[in-house]
Write a protein that holds these residues in place. Structure first.
Motif: not given
Length: 98
Positions: A7-11, A17-19, A21-26, A63-68
């Motif tokens: 899979x292309x690295x950009x994809x 990032x979407x994952x 953001x989803x975990x930060x929201x949920x 972890x701060x990146x993932x948790x925001x």
């Protein structure tokens, strides 16, 4: 293309990032439940980010990146105490990890 390694690295980065953001929201999705279901949680993702940084980030920064936010802040604001049943499911699930 049939594998994640092809899979292309950009994809891949966009999906990651979407994952995150989803975990930060949920915030209601507790780490112990993620561990019990899939054998990984936000801490794991943060640790993997740190490992992939080749020393640029330590575990706390990853972890701060993932948790925001710092993990200690997220834990104080959003983490509920784990039940014995959640701990048992987590231990069973983590035992399946390679």
């Amino acid at each position: 293309m049939n594998t994640i390694d092809q899979l292309d690295d950009q994809i891949a980065a966009a999906a990651f990032r979407r994952l995150v953001h989803h975990l930060q929201y949920r915030k209601d999705a507790q780490n112990v439940d993620l561990m019990g279901l899939a054998g990984f949680c936000r801490n794991c993702l943060g640790d993997w980010v740190a490992e992939a940084s080749n020393g640029t980030l330590d575990k706390d920064a990853g972890r701060a990146v993932v948790y925001g936010m710092p993990y200690s802040q997220w834990k104080a604001e959003h983490q509920a105490p784990a039940t014995p049943e959640q701990i048992a499911r987590m231990n069973e699930s983590v035992a399946k990890n390679g």
